[in-house]
Every structure is written in C-alpha cells, then in structure tokens.
Design a protein around this motif. Structure first.
Motif, short mmCIF file in Angstrom:
data_model
loop_
_atom_site.label_atom_id
_atom_site.label_comp_id
_atom_site.label_asym_id
_atom_site.label_seq_id
_atom_site.Cartn_x
_atom_site.Cartn_y
_atom_site.Cartn_z
N CYS A 39 0.84 -1.19 0.00
CA CYS A 39 0.00 0.00 0.00
C CYS A 39 0.88 1.25 0.00
O CYS A 39 1.98 1.23 0.56
CB CYS A 39 -0.96 0.01 1.18
N PRO A 40 0.41 2.33 -0.62
CA PRO A 40 1.23 3.54 -0.76
C PRO A 40 1.62 4.19 0.56
O PRO A 40 2.66 4.85 0.64
CB PRO A 40 0.35 4.47 -1.59
N GLU A 41 0.80 4.01 1.59
CA GLU A 41 1.09 4.66 2.87
C GLU A 41 2.29 4.03 3.58
O GLU A 41 3.10 4.74 4.18
CB GLU A 41 -0.14 4.60 3.79
N ASP A 42 2.41 2.72 3.51
CA ASP A 42 3.42 2.01 4.30
C ASP A 42 4.63 1.51 3.50
O ASP A 42 5.72 1.38 4.06
CB ASP A 42 2.78 0.79 4.98
N ASP A 43 4.43 1.21 2.22
CA ASP A 43 5.43 0.43 1.48
C ASP A 43 6.20 1.24 0.45
O ASP A 43 5.65 2.13 -0.21
CB ASP A 43 4.76 -0.76 0.81
N ARG A 44 7.47 0.87 0.30
CA ARG A 44 8.34 1.48 -0.70
C ARG A 44 8.99 0.34 -1.50
O ARG A 44 9.14 -0.77 -1.01
CB ARG A 44 9.42 2.34 -0.04
N GLY A 45 9.42 0.64 -2.71
CA GLY A 45 9.99 -0.39 -3.56
C GLY A 45 11.22 0.07 -4.31
O GLY A 45 11.36 1.25 -4.65
N MET A 46 12.13 -0.87 -4.55
CA MET A 46 13.31 -0.66 -5.39
C MET A 46 13.37 -1.84 -6.35
O MET A 46 13.16 -2.98 -5.94
CB MET A 46 14.58 -0.60 -4.56
#
Length: 273
Positions: free
Chosen positions: A227-234
């Motif tokens: 979810c955009p609030e909690d998660d980040r991605g590479m």
C-alpha cells in the motif's frame, strides 16, 4: 579488444589511464556458476559513493577500453569495492572480465550515480528490494548499510533466478550479514530474504510479479498487500522484469521517484553488456 586472458598489471597500464579514471587492483575473485562471479578491488582513498549507486568499469586491455555500468555491491563504508557480474561469452567487457585474477587491474570511472539509493525514497514502514540475477548487487550494498535499517522498519529482499545455483551469492550474503559486527543485529531483526526460482524445483517458485499478483508473496511473509502509505519499492533486473514490476507497483498505487523528487518506488536502468 585483445583476446588474451592475462591482463596488464597496474604499473604496465598506468600510461594508458585517462583522466577521470582510477586503476585499481583485484583483491578477490569468486565464481559461483558458469554464468556468475563476484570480485573485489581496492578502493581509492578519495572515492565516495552512496550505497546502491553504480559506476562505470572497464579493463586496460585496449587502447580504447570498453566501459559498462556496474552496481557497487559493497556498502559505502567498506574499505574495498565489490561487484557481482554475469559472464557473457561474446560480451565486449564480460568475456574478458570473467578471466581476472587477484593482482590484475580494473579501471573505474570516478563518478558514481544511480537511483537505487535511500535518498530517492520517501520514508515508509517497509521497503521491498525486487531483484533478478545480478540485479541483487545494489541491494547487497543497501542491506549492509545501517542507514537502510534506520529509514525502514522492515527490509524485504526478493531475488529471483532461473536456477537454484544462481541464488548462492544472495544466500551467502545474507548468511554472513546476520553475523556482521556492524549491522548483524539490525539485519536479524528487520531483514527478510525471499529467494525464488523459475526453472527448477525450489521451496518458492515463480516470477516475483506472479507471486505478488497471486498474493503468495504477502502470505508467505505474513504482511499485508503493498500500500502507498506504508510500502516502498526498489527494482533492479532485466528489462522485462523492470517493466512488469514497475507496472505491478503502480497498480498498488506507488509512484516512481528519483534523486530530484523522492517517491514510493525507484527503478535502476543501468545494465551490463
């Protein structure tokens, strides 16, 4: 480019080193499969980089050396510089690079760059590092950097390869990391490693995008869907993998970021051969 396997030593190559390039000495070489190997070189005293960045490297075996972008696999604090490479039979660089031995010379341009850095991401609860093949290299740097664990409460490293043997670099990396004096305690508490294989039997099989779409990735890890609030991605891997994983993260509502404008995910577009 010459076909000889024995590369010039640093002293012999000095006269051919152009401005803006370091000539460094190979300190260690380890072959994992007939397609994958890692190597370490000396680090110039003046060289600075952010964990996750890449640099252009080449060999002093031609009047005009071929350079390719390689992610630095060692963290910014390491006294040496590590790279993880594929072997391409007719690759302009890797055909020769795979033959290096300790004591040989590797050329490295002085300016590192890249988007797979902590600064390019907004703060979040957890960060996913999606990799295939040698795309694990920048994450090998990031998971060994204390800053990563300071910025994110949970660090999830996924590594997808075609064959089981190709996972060994990542498995070895994580095993050693858990006992590391600097970040071992942080890694034991916050790092999750999720290796998958696509062409051989393995506990987890399949492309990471399929495992996200089916929900298996999240079920296996015991975490909610992205979810955009909690998660980040590479993301780092093949062109197809970059495209498909980028689309998957955008479907979850994440927005691509950059060094200039941090976002909720970033993509590395530098490749070897």
């Amino acid at each position: 480019m010459q076909e000889n396997a024995t590369l010039p030593q640093t002293g012999a190559a000095e006269a051919h080193i152009p401005a803006g390039v370091y000539a460094e000495t190979v300190t260690e070489v380890q072959h994992y499969t007939d397609r994958l190997f890692r190597f370490r070189i000396t680090r110039p005293a003046a060289f600075r980089f952010r964990s996750g960045e890449f640099v252009m490297i080449g060999l002093p075996n031609a009047e005009r050396p071929v350079y390719r972008a390689y992610s630095i696999a060692s963290p910014s604090w390491d006294e040496e510089i590590e790279f993880f490479s594929i072997k391409v039979p007719n690759g302009p660089l890797t055909e020769h690079l795979q033959k290096i031995r300790p004591g040989d010379t590797v050329l490295m341009r002085k300016k590192p760059t890249g988007t797979l850095v902590n600064d390019a991401l907004l703060p979040g609860k957890r960060v996913y590092m999606f990799s295939t093949g040698t795309g694990i290299a920048p994450f090998a740097s990031l998971i060994r950097d204390p800053e990563t664990y300071e910025k994110f409460g949970e660090v999830i490293l996924t590594h997808t390869c075609r064959e089981v043997a190709e996972l060994e670099y990542g498995l070895e990396l994580v095993r050693k990391l858990m006992e590391d004096e600097l970040v071992g305690e942080l890694a034991r508490a916050q790092l999750r490693h999720y290796p998958t294989v696509t062409r051989e039997p393995y506990p987890v099989m399949g492309r990471i995008t399929d495992l996200m779409a089916s929900g298996k990735l999240f079920a296996d890890l015991g975490v909610p869907p992205i979810c955009p609030e909690d998660d980040r991605g590479m993301i780092c891997g093949s062109m197809a993998m970059l495209r498909d994983t980028k689309e998957a993260l955008e479907d979850f509502g994440l927005v691509e970021g950059s060094n200039a404008q941090p976002g909720s995910f970033v993509v590395e577009r530098a490749f070897v051969d």
